[in-house]
Design an enzyme around this catalytic site. Structure first.
Site, PDB file in Angstrom:
ATOM      1  N   CYS A   1      -4.749   2.436  -3.775  1.00 41.68           N
ATOM      2  CA  CYS A   1      -3.641   3.012  -3.146  1.00 41.68           C
ATOM      3  C   CYS A   1      -2.456   2.252  -3.215  1.00 41.68           C
ATOM      4  CB  CYS A   1      -4.053   3.413  -1.627  1.00 41.68           C
ATOM      5  SG  CYS A   1      -5.052   4.644  -1.521  1.00 41.68           S
TER       6      CYS A   1
ATOM      7  N   LYS B   1     -10.628  -0.983  10.209  1.00 44.77           N
ATOM      8  CA  LYS B   1     -10.783  -2.108   9.371  1.00 44.77           C
ATOM      9  C   LYS B   1     -11.334  -3.262  10.170  1.00 44.77           C
ATOM     10  CE  LYS B   1      -7.325  -0.536   5.770  1.00 44.77           C
ATOM     11  NZ  LYS B   1      -8.374   0.099   4.693  1.00 44.77           N
TER      12      LYS B   1
ATOM     13  N   HIS C   1       0.949  -1.266   0.040  1.00 40.48           N
ATOM     14  CA  HIS C   1       0.055  -0.122   0.020  1.00 40.48           C
ATOM     15  C   HIS C   1       0.944   1.047   0.108  1.00 40.48           C
ATOM     16  CE1 HIS C   1      -2.780   3.001   1.864  1.00 40.48           C
ATOM     17  NE2 HIS C   1      -3.807   2.038   1.472  1.00 40.48           N
TER      18      HIS C   1
ATOM     19  N   ASP D   1       3.367  -4.090   7.869  1.00 36.96           N
ATOM     20  CA  ASP D   1       1.826  -3.472   7.679  1.00 36.96           C
ATOM     21  C   ASP D   1       0.909  -4.318   7.891  1.00 36.96           C
ATOM     22  OD1 ASP D   1      -0.359  -2.222   6.516  1.00 36.96           O
ATOM     23  OD2 ASP D   1       0.221  -1.744   4.821  1.00 36.96           O
TER      24      ASP D   1
ATOM     25  N   GLN E   1      -4.255  -5.066   6.775  1.00 38.02           N
ATOM     26  CA  GLN E   1      -5.113  -6.175   6.221  1.00 38.02           C
ATOM     27  C   GLN E   1      -5.057  -7.662   6.803  1.00 38.02           C
ATOM     28  OE1 GLN E   1      -7.662  -5.245   4.073  1.00 38.02           O
ATOM     29  NE2 GLN E   1      -6.830  -3.391   3.496  1.00 38.02           N
TER      30      GLN E   1
HETATM   31  C1  LIG Z   1      -2.211  -2.643   3.554  1.00 35.46           C
HETATM   32  C2  LIG Z   1      -2.818  -1.500   3.925  1.00 35.46           C
HETATM   33  N1  LIG Z   1      -2.123  -0.633   4.519  1.00 35.46           N
HETATM   34  C3  LIG Z   1      -2.137   0.636   4.848  1.00 35.46           C
HETATM   35  C4  LIG Z   1      -3.481   1.253   4.786  1.00 35.46           C
HETATM   36  C5  LIG Z   1      -3.863   2.571   5.329  1.00 35.46           C
HETATM   37  O1  LIG Z   1      -4.812   2.466   6.276  1.00 35.46           O
HETATM   38  P1  LIG Z   1      -5.467   3.794   6.804  1.00 35.46           P
HETATM   39  O2  LIG Z   1      -5.810   4.380   5.664  1.00 35.46           O
HETATM   40  O3  LIG Z   1      -6.356   3.616   7.728  1.00 35.46           O
HETATM   41  O4  LIG Z   1      -4.392   4.655   7.191  1.00 35.46           O
HETATM   42  C6  LIG Z   1      -4.337   0.531   4.275  1.00 35.46           C
HETATM   43  C7  LIG Z   1      -5.649   1.015   3.905  1.00 35.46           C
HETATM   44  O5  LIG Z   1      -6.375   0.557   3.013  1.00 35.46           O
HETATM   45  C8  LIG Z   1      -4.296  -0.821   3.696  1.00 35.46           C
HETATM   46  O6  LIG Z   1      -5.069  -1.713   3.134  1.00 35.46           O
END
Ligand SMILES: Cc1ncc(COP(=O)(O)O)c(C=O)c1O
Length: 401
Positions: free
Chosen positions: A357, A220, A117, A194, A197
């Site tokens: 993203c 999430k 991401h 990260d 997910q």
């Molecule tokens: C794998 C991953 N990392 C980071 C994020 C960023 O999360 P947030 O927008 O809640 O900061 C997301 C959000 O879709 C994500 O799917």
């Protein structure tokens, strides 16, 4: 698992019983207990923490810190290792801006991947530009997975940081992160994971993984928006400089010097996200009451059925057929994902369309974006019927042009 009973916990489903919500990878819906926990804070307390010298403030402080205790047990770490942030992006940025800028130098190497991401990859791109460290990418395999074998090819004695996703938000693949962490530690690198997910869908035990940092968002995992967590090993958080100053993080402030509180408070500047933390702790308890085995089994069962149905339709390109979580990334031949999305919406099917993203992976897939359907424990077979009907309608409608 009684899905109808579970769905009844969610006001959105009570208001819209026919809704096929297949966008939980973007945001999970909120159950009553989480909304009530947030509501109770505002209704019964509604005051600041840490500073007030009166009963309501003591009670708010207890609730806020109790939330940290609940989350530390949820992750299997110590109380001091849970830093509250605004979300996964803020947590991932905090590690890069603090640890990365403080400790990286020219010649050092950071390993990341094209599956990341933007919030996982971009902060390290920035840190590498500023420090002169080198950003390296694990080559993805034929299915676009991160493998231990390919990770070994980029790991060197100069590797200082490994920044990887645990579960990809586009492909839903699970990274073999535990083996990767072990290998990274052998060369003295730290690993920032990260978990945005992963944490909502599987039991994540940070001690067992031995990760150095883990980031995730509350929204999430059925929690409120605007709250997230950075787990960090205590000895690392202790040596990291704060990146925001003022408010609650200060210890002693003099004209010619200043000191900071110990972690986690060193990283929580200003009035904290009190209701968010309380709501997130409640969400963790709620997920535990459902059970992670039930959660992943339901997601996998629905995904398999949906894939089976999708494969019967001509012109459907599925990018992640072998994925082991609840995500399907696909396209309809010759149809822009955003065009298709409008037909899903007309059918009360919520999906996401675009690059999610994660432009590095969508580019690698050779597309401008994908349609992503993501399942969670509250989805049911009827959702798949609606989803497949919408796929067929989108194909019929746009296929004419
Ligand atoms: C794998 C991953 N990392 C980071 C994020 C960023 O999360 P947030 O927008 O809640 O900061 C997301 C959000 O879709 C994500 O799917």
């Amino acid at each position: 698992m009684d899905i109808n009973k579970i769905r009844n916990d969610f006001p959105v489903f009570r208001n819209e019983p026919g809704l096929a919500y297949l966008d939980s990878a973007a945001m999970a819906l909120k159950p009553d207990c989480v909304i009530k926990a947030v509501d109770d804070y505002y209704n019964k307390l509604g005051v600041n923490v840490h500073r007030g010298v009166y009963r309501l403030s003591y009670e708010a402080t207890d609730k806020y810190e109790e939330a940290r205790t609940i989350i530390s047990k949820f992750l299997n770490c110590d109380f001091e290792e849970v830093v509250f942030t605004r979300g996964a992006s803020a947590s991932l940025n905090l590690v890069a801006s603090s640890y990365g800028l403080a400790f990286l130098k020219p010649g050092d190497e950071v390993i990341t991947s094209e599956l990341e991401h933007h919030s996982s990859h971009m902060p390290w791109f920035n840190v590498c530009e500023k420090t002169g460290a080198k950003l390296k990418y694990v080559e993805l395999d034929k299915e676009n997975r991160i493998t231990v074998e390919n990770f070994k090819k980029v790991l060197t004695k100069n590797t200082k940081v490994v920044a990887l996703t645990y579960v990809s938000n586009v492909m839903g693949y699970i990274t073999p992160i535990k083996e990767i962490i072990k290998l990274a530690h052998e060369v003295g690198a730290i690993v920032t994971v990260d978990g945005a997910q992963a944490v909502p869908h599987m039991k994540v035990d940070v001690k067992d993984l031995d990760c150095d940092f883990l980031s995730f968002s509350g929204h999430k995992l059925c929690g409120p928006t605007g709250i997230g967590v950075l787990y960090g090993k205590k000895h690392l958080l202790e040596k990291m400089p704060p990146i925001e100053f003022g408010g609650d993080m200060a210890d002693t402030v003099l004209l010619d010097s200043q000191t900071y509180k110990a972690p986690p408070y060193k990283f929580e500047t200003g009035t904290p996200i009190i209701a968010g933390a309380i709501g997130l702790a409640q969400a963790c308890k709620y997920l535990e009451s459902i059970g992670f085995e039930n959660i992943i089994n339901q997601e996998k069962k629905l995904r398999l059925k949906a894939i089976e149905e999708l494969k019967k339709i001509d012109g459907v390109i599925i990018y992640n057929e072998s994925c082991e979580t609840g995500v399907i990334s696909f396209n309809l031949e010759g149809i822009h994902p955003h065009d298709a999305a409008s037909v899903f919406d007309n059918n009360d099917v919520c999906i996401r369309a675009g690059h999610h993203c994660a432009q590095l992976i969508t580019k690698k897939l050779g597309t401008i974006g994908t349609i992503r359907a993501s399942f969670y424990f509250y989805n049911r077979e009827e959702d798949i019927d609606k989803f497949i009907k919408a796929v067929k309608e989108a194909k019929d409608f746009f296929g004419q042009f």
